[in-house]
Design a protein around this motif. Sequence first.
Motif, PDB file in Angstrom:
ATOM      1  N   ILE A  42       0.852  -1.182   0.000  1.00 37.77           N
ATOM      2  CA  ILE A  42       0.000   0.000   0.000  1.00 37.77           C
ATOM      3  C   ILE A  42       0.890   1.234   0.000  1.00 37.77           C
ATOM      4  O   ILE A  42       1.827   1.321   0.800  1.00 37.77           O
ATOM      5  CB  ILE A  42      -0.905   0.050   1.255  1.00 37.77           C
ATOM      6  CG1 ILE A  42      -1.738  -1.224   1.384  1.00 37.77           C
ATOM      7  CG2 ILE A  42      -1.795   1.293   1.234  1.00 37.77           C
ATOM      8  CD1 ILE A  42      -2.348  -1.424   2.767  1.00 37.77           C
ATOM      9  N   VAL A  43       0.615   2.180  -0.892  1.00 43.55           N
ATOM     10  CA  VAL A  43       1.302   3.472  -0.881  1.00 43.55           C
ATOM     11  C   VAL A  43       0.279   4.517  -0.480  1.00 43.55           C
ATOM     12  O   VAL A  43      -0.679   4.785  -1.211  1.00 43.55           O
ATOM     13  CB  VAL A  43       1.924   3.813  -2.247  1.00 43.55           C
ATOM     14  CG1 VAL A  43       2.719   5.117  -2.153  1.00 43.55           C
ATOM     15  CG2 VAL A  43       2.830   2.679  -2.726  1.00 43.55           C
ATOM     16  N   ILE A  44       0.466   5.112   0.709  1.00 44.88           N
ATOM     17  CA  ILE A  44      -0.515   6.040   1.268  1.00 44.88           C
ATOM     18  C   ILE A  44       0.172   7.123   2.086  1.00 44.88           C
ATOM     19  O   ILE A  44       0.877   6.821   3.027  1.00 44.88           O
ATOM     20  CB  ILE A  44      -1.550   5.282   2.118  1.00 44.88           C
ATOM     21  CG1 ILE A  44      -2.613   6.240   2.722  1.00 44.88           C
ATOM     22  CG2 ILE A  44      -0.884   4.497   3.256  1.00 44.88           C
ATOM     23  CD1 ILE A  44      -3.791   5.516   3.375  1.00 44.88           C
ATOM     24  N   PRO A  45       0.009   8.373   1.756  1.00 47.78           N
ATOM     25  CA  PRO A  45      -0.540   8.848   0.485  1.00 47.78           C
ATOM     26  C   PRO A  45       0.461   8.636  -0.646  1.00 47.78           C
ATOM     27  O   PRO A  45       1.663   8.580  -0.401  1.00 47.78           O
ATOM     28  CB  PRO A  45      -0.789  10.332   0.750  1.00 47.78           C
ATOM     29  CG  PRO A  45       0.198  10.696   1.810  1.00 47.78           C
ATOM     30  CD  PRO A  45       0.376   9.489   2.666  1.00 47.78           C
ATOM     31  N   CYS A  46      -0.029   8.523  -1.855  1.00 47.44           N
ATOM     32  CA  CYS A  46       0.822   8.332  -3.028  1.00 47.44           C
ATOM     33  C   CYS A  46       0.852   9.627  -3.832  1.00 47.44           C
ATOM     34  O   CYS A  46      -0.179  10.061  -4.350  1.00 47.44           O
ATOM     35  CB  CYS A  46       0.291   7.187  -3.889  1.00 47.44           C
ATOM     36  SG  CYS A  46       1.271   6.847  -5.360  1.00 47.44           S
ATOM     37  N   SER A  47       2.010  10.245  -3.905  1.00 48.56           N
ATOM     38  CA  SER A  47       2.149  11.466  -4.705  1.00 48.56           C
ATOM     39  C   SER A  47       2.081  11.122  -6.189  1.00 48.56           C
ATOM     40  O   SER A  47       2.329   9.978  -6.590  1.00 48.56           O
ATOM     41  CB  SER A  47       3.478  12.155  -4.395  1.00 48.56           C
ATOM     42  OG  SER A  47       4.561  11.385  -4.878  1.00 48.56           O
ATOM     43  N   VAL A  48       1.759  12.113  -7.016  1.00 46.54           N
ATOM     44  CA  VAL A  48       1.703  11.846  -8.454  1.00 46.54           C
ATOM     45  C   VAL A  48       3.103  11.630  -9.022  1.00 46.54           C
ATOM     46  O   VAL A  48       3.260  10.985 -10.063  1.00 46.54           O
ATOM     47  CB  VAL A  48       0.954  12.964  -9.204  1.00 46.54           C
ATOM     48  CG1 VAL A  48      -0.526  12.930  -8.884  1.00 46.54           C
ATOM     49  CG2 VAL A  48       1.544  14.335  -8.925  1.00 46.54           C
TER      50      VAL A  48
END
Length: 221
Positions: free
Chosen positions: A118-124
């Motif tokens: 899981i990537v949280i939060p995931c930057s653009v």
Amino acid sequence: MPNHPPRNLTIASTGASGSLFLRQLLLAVARDERIENVNFIASDSALRVLAEELGIKGRSNLVGRILGASSGNPSASPGDRLLKIQPRKLNPQKIKEQSNADIGANVASGSYPADAMIVIPCSVGTLARIANGVASQLIERAADVSLKEKRPLVLCVRETPLNKIHIRNMYRAADAGATIFPLIPAFYYGPASFDEMAREFAYRVLAHLGLPQPDAFHWKG
């Protein structure tokens, strides 16, 4: 998906707003007895966001400070639906921090038995690197491994508005096997605080991976 609920998770945090959602996810996995091990990776940009949003500075005892951080929300009450949660004991020792610069860490190899990431939060920016196979740091490499090994990869993307590059990269990542799980909380259950709102979002992420939480809200129509 593995043929059992994920026991070995990789959780990464990057330089997008939403540290409170990360905190609630880490609290949930620390309580969940089905989860045996968590590899946690925070980028340098994530540290900047943690400092701004949770008042956490530096890497010393990072996981412990995230788990103990306050949202600073004046509307949060001590009884914020926590009576259901308190009996579930925290086990923060199973969360092990990895350096984003350590490209040779365990999660960098497909032979390491990670069940999901899981990537949280995931930057653009992180989304762009994952979508285009640029794996110069551990977060992107671990995501790349998840995709090539066909393991669940959940990207909680946080950005608005979205330009065409962002949308194309979300499509590319999804086409490669990732789940785009935008960091958009729900309001229909009437959350009483920011913590409760973030907690329910974290529960939705875990339920998506086959780890439903006993105190999660369920719409009954």
